[in-house]
Design an enzyme around this catalytic site. Structure first.
Site, PDB file in Angstrom:
ATOM      1  N   ARG A 164     -32.177 -40.878   7.572  1.00 26.69           N
ATOM      2  CA  ARG A 164     -33.001 -40.002   6.979  1.00 26.69           C
ATOM      3  C   ARG A 164     -34.014 -40.809   5.541  1.00 26.69           C
ATOM      4  NH1 ARG A 164     -31.946 -36.745   9.883  1.00 26.69           N
ATOM      5  NH2 ARG A 164     -31.342 -34.358   9.631  1.00 26.69           N
ATOM      6  N   SER A 238     -31.142 -28.375   5.077  1.00 28.91           N
ATOM      7  CA  SER A 238     -30.413 -29.907   4.458  1.00 28.91           C
ATOM      8  C   SER A 238     -30.826 -29.954   2.691  1.00 28.91           C
ATOM      9  CB  SER A 238     -29.381 -30.958   5.483  1.00 28.91           C
ATOM     10  OG  SER A 238     -28.976 -30.298   6.347  1.00 28.91           O
ATOM     11  N   GLU A 334     -31.097 -34.871   0.029  1.00 29.96           N
ATOM     12  CA  GLU A 334     -32.365 -35.099   1.119  1.00 29.96           C
ATOM     13  C   GLU A 334     -33.930 -34.659   0.745  1.00 29.96           C
ATOM     14  OE1 GLU A 334     -32.900 -33.131   4.580  1.00 29.96           O
ATOM     15  OE2 GLU A 334     -31.509 -34.064   5.337  1.00 29.96           O
TER      16      GLU A 334
HETATM   17  N1  EPU Z   1     -19.634 -27.861   8.588  1.00 28.63           N
HETATM   18  C1  EPU Z   1     -18.622 -27.490   7.889  1.00 28.63           C
HETATM   19  N2  EPU Z   1     -18.719 -26.237   6.143  1.00 28.63           N
HETATM   20  C2  EPU Z   1     -19.842 -26.026   6.724  1.00 28.63           C
HETATM   21  C3  EPU Z   1     -21.441 -26.875   7.711  1.00 28.63           C
HETATM   22  C4  EPU Z   1     -21.052 -27.931   8.437  1.00 28.63           C
HETATM   23  O1  EPU Z   1     -17.293 -27.388   7.248  1.00 28.63           O
HETATM   24  O2  EPU Z   1     -20.717 -24.964   6.111  1.00 28.63           O
HETATM   25  C5  EPU Z   1     -19.217 -29.275   9.579  1.00 28.63           C
HETATM   26  C6  EPU Z   1     -18.538 -28.601  10.935  1.00 28.63           C
HETATM   27  O3  EPU Z   1     -17.691 -28.125  11.133  1.00 28.63           O
HETATM   28  C7  EPU Z   1     -18.932 -29.878  11.300  1.00 28.63           C
HETATM   29  C8  EPU Z   1     -20.013 -31.052  10.650  1.00 28.63           C
HETATM   30  O4  EPU Z   1     -19.933 -30.610   9.087  1.00 28.63           O
HETATM   31  O5  EPU Z   1     -17.943 -30.658  11.595  1.00 28.63           O
HETATM   32  C9  EPU Z   1     -21.506 -31.519  11.368  1.00 28.63           C
HETATM   33  O6  EPU Z   1     -22.096 -30.375  10.594  1.00 28.63           O
HETATM   34  P1  EPU Z   1     -23.136 -29.763  11.063  1.00 28.63           P
HETATM   35  O7  EPU Z   1     -23.514 -29.805  12.836  1.00 28.63           O
HETATM   36  O8  EPU Z   1     -23.621 -28.243  11.103  1.00 28.63           O
HETATM   37  O9  EPU Z   1     -24.177 -30.866  10.972  1.00 28.63           O
HETATM   38  P2  EPU Z   1     -24.369 -31.318   9.649  1.00 28.63           P
HETATM   39  O10 EPU Z   1     -24.207 -32.774   9.076  1.00 28.63           O
HETATM   40  O11 EPU Z   1     -24.327 -30.532   8.347  1.00 28.63           O
HETATM   41  C10 EPU Z   1     -27.197 -32.672  10.306  1.00 28.63           C
HETATM   42  C11 EPU Z   1     -27.965 -32.767   9.849  1.00 28.63           C
HETATM   43  C12 EPU Z   1     -28.766 -30.988  10.224  1.00 28.63           C
HETATM   44  C13 EPU Z   1     -28.673 -30.938  11.706  1.00 28.63           C
HETATM   45  C14 EPU Z   1     -27.807 -31.235  11.881  1.00 28.63           C
HETATM   46  C15 EPU Z   1     -27.242 -31.045  13.212  1.00 28.63           C
HETATM   47  C16 EPU Z   1     -27.788 -33.841   7.705  1.00 28.63           C
HETATM   48  C17 EPU Z   1     -28.108 -34.123   6.586  1.00 28.63           C
HETATM   49  N3  EPU Z   1     -28.632 -32.844   8.426  1.00 28.63           N
HETATM   50  O12 EPU Z   1     -26.268 -31.814   9.309  1.00 28.63           O
HETATM   51  O13 EPU Z   1     -30.889 -31.819   9.419  1.00 28.63           O
HETATM   52  O14 EPU Z   1     -29.765 -30.171  11.967  1.00 28.63           O
HETATM   53  O15 EPU Z   1     -26.953 -32.488  11.573  1.00 28.63           O
HETATM   54  O16 EPU Z   1     -27.619 -32.367  13.719  1.00 28.63           O
HETATM   55  O17 EPU Z   1     -28.229 -34.587   8.581  1.00 28.63           O
HETATM   56  C18 EPU Z   1     -31.929 -31.021   8.066  1.00 28.63           C
HETATM   57  O18 EPU Z   1     -31.917 -32.658   7.364  1.00 28.63           O
HETATM   58  O19 EPU Z   1     -32.235 -30.667   7.169  1.00 28.63           O
HETATM   59  C19 EPU Z   1     -30.765 -30.786   8.397  1.00 28.63           C
HETATM   60  C20 EPU Z   1     -31.087 -28.980   9.219  1.00 28.63           C
END
Ligand code: EPU
Length: 338
Positions: A164, A238, A334
């Site tokens: 990012r 995010s 972010e």
């Molecule tokens: N998780 C939780 N609770 C929640 C949300 C997530 O426990 O409420 C846990 C999930 O179970 C999982 C982990 O966190 O183990 C990761 O969750 P997820 O795959 O939903 O992805 P993220 O890390 O929360 C990132 C990006 C997203 C992108 C997704 C998929 C960032 C800041 N965000 O989210 O990007 O779509 O991975 O690759 O890196 C964005 O930047 O706006 C965005 C949506």
């Protein structure tokens, strides 16, 4: 090109926050962009260059000139046996570019389906999802130098892409406007389906043999199931970045919270999902009047309609404070606060 005054920015930010721009103009060509920058009436006032408005939090009225970048056009620059180079105007909607590539069997962007925002905003923060970042398919971009009014070309190594991050958020912040981006796409797909629920979703969809379209459909399905549609509930995806912490700190946390998820970055650093930390701190589904924390993804702050940027900002500060208190981890936003 008409410069308007006291325009509501509500249609121009995906949080659907009410704020006005003192001056507002939409530009449809680089010539129009240059002409507005050369206009003596607007030379000394602040300017905000806006793409899809999907990564900003408007906390107050904007007293300067908002320039909405509407540079359009998608075309093939050239192709060889293995790759196709596609150039897109900065104002193209990101997902529409992805759909164009999926339909034409150009591989590499399918994991980035349904990300809100425009093409020109995408390199600013090296957008990424499901194991792919824009840097993986990036060829070069063109940007207008705001001082010289010359177009400059930035190759991959010039952009210093990180998680990012890019040079446009740091030493070149406020110094360039991205006008077009060229992507290098594959004729023979290299599928990335190991991340998250992609494999599981493909199975649920009954996909027998992988295709660019199937991977795109799976990503769209996962995103729709977790992330609120900005057309229905105001949000900016995010809100925070996933923090990278020292491995020793992670091991200490793991001893106390045995389910803490993690992604290794290198020998000494570990990335931890902010969504998990925020959920554990008790915020998931929290609602205070018209704003809150999304019930299916705690990393997303939402405006149910009528909430203000100040309220979202205050909520984000509370979330940060409680995550810091519980885990000793400082979350950084972010989203850009305006
Ligand atoms: N998780 C939780 N609770 C929640 C949300 C997530 O426990 O409420 C846990 C999930 O179970 C999982 C982990 O966190 O183990 C990761 O969750 P997820 O795959 O939903 O992805 P993220 O890390 O929360 C990132 C990006 C997203 C992108 C997704 C998929 C960032 C800041 N965000 O989210 O990007 O779509 O991975 O690759 O890196 C964005 O930047 O706006 C965005 C949506």
């Amino acid at each position: 090109m008409t410069i308007q005054q006291n325009i509501s920015l509500k249609p121009y930010n995906t949080f659907r926050l009410e704020a006005t721009a003192r001056f507002f103009v939409e530009i449809n060509s680089v010539e129009e962009l240059k002409s507005i920058l050369q206009n003596p009436d607007y030379q000394s006032i602040d300017k905000l260059f806006l793409g899809g408005g999907s990564n900003i939090l408007l906390t107050k009225n904007y007293e300067g000139l908002v320039v909405k970048i509407n540079l359009k056009g998608i075309h093939k620059v050239f192709e060889d046996n293995s790759h196709i180079h596609i150039q897109a105007g900065a104002g193209e909607v990101w997902h529409e570019l992805v759909m164009y590539c999926v339909e034409n069997q150009y591989a590499g962007m399918e994991n980035l389906s349904l990300i809100p925002g425009t093409v020109g905003a995408a390199p600013m923060q090296n957008i990424g999802a499901y194991g792919v970042e824009i840097k993986d398919i990036f060829e070069e971009l063109q940007a207008l130098n705001l001082e010289t009014l010359e177009i400059e070309t930035f190759k991959l190594s010039d952009c210093h892409f990180g998680y990012r991050e890019s040079v446009f958020k740091h030493q070149f912040k406020g110094k360039y406007v991205i006008t077009s981006v060229t992507f290098k796409l594959n004729k023979v797909p290299v599928y990335k389906v190991a991340y998250g629920d992609i494999q599981k979703t493909l199975e649920e969809m009954g996909v027998k043999s992988l295709s660019i379209k199937a991977v795109s459909d799976a990503v769209i399905s996962i995103r729709k199931s977790k992330l609120p549609d900005p057309a229905e509930i105001g949000n900016s995806g995010s809100f925070f970045k996933n923090p990278e912490i020292p491995k020793v700190q992670y091991e200490d946390l793991k001893a106390r919270f045995e389910n803490i998820p993690s992604y290794p970055i290198n020998e000494t650093t570990v990335k931890v999902p902010a969504g998990w930390l925020i959920e554990q701190a008790g915020w998931k589904g929290f609602r205070d009047g018209q704003i809150g924390v999304h019930a299916r993804q705690a990393l997303v702050l939402v405006n149910y309609g009528g909430g203000t940027g100040e309220q979202i900002k205050a909520l984000s500060a509370k979330v940060q404070a409680s995550v810091l208190e519980k885990f000793g981890i400082s979350l950084s936003a972010e989203v850009n606060f305006i």
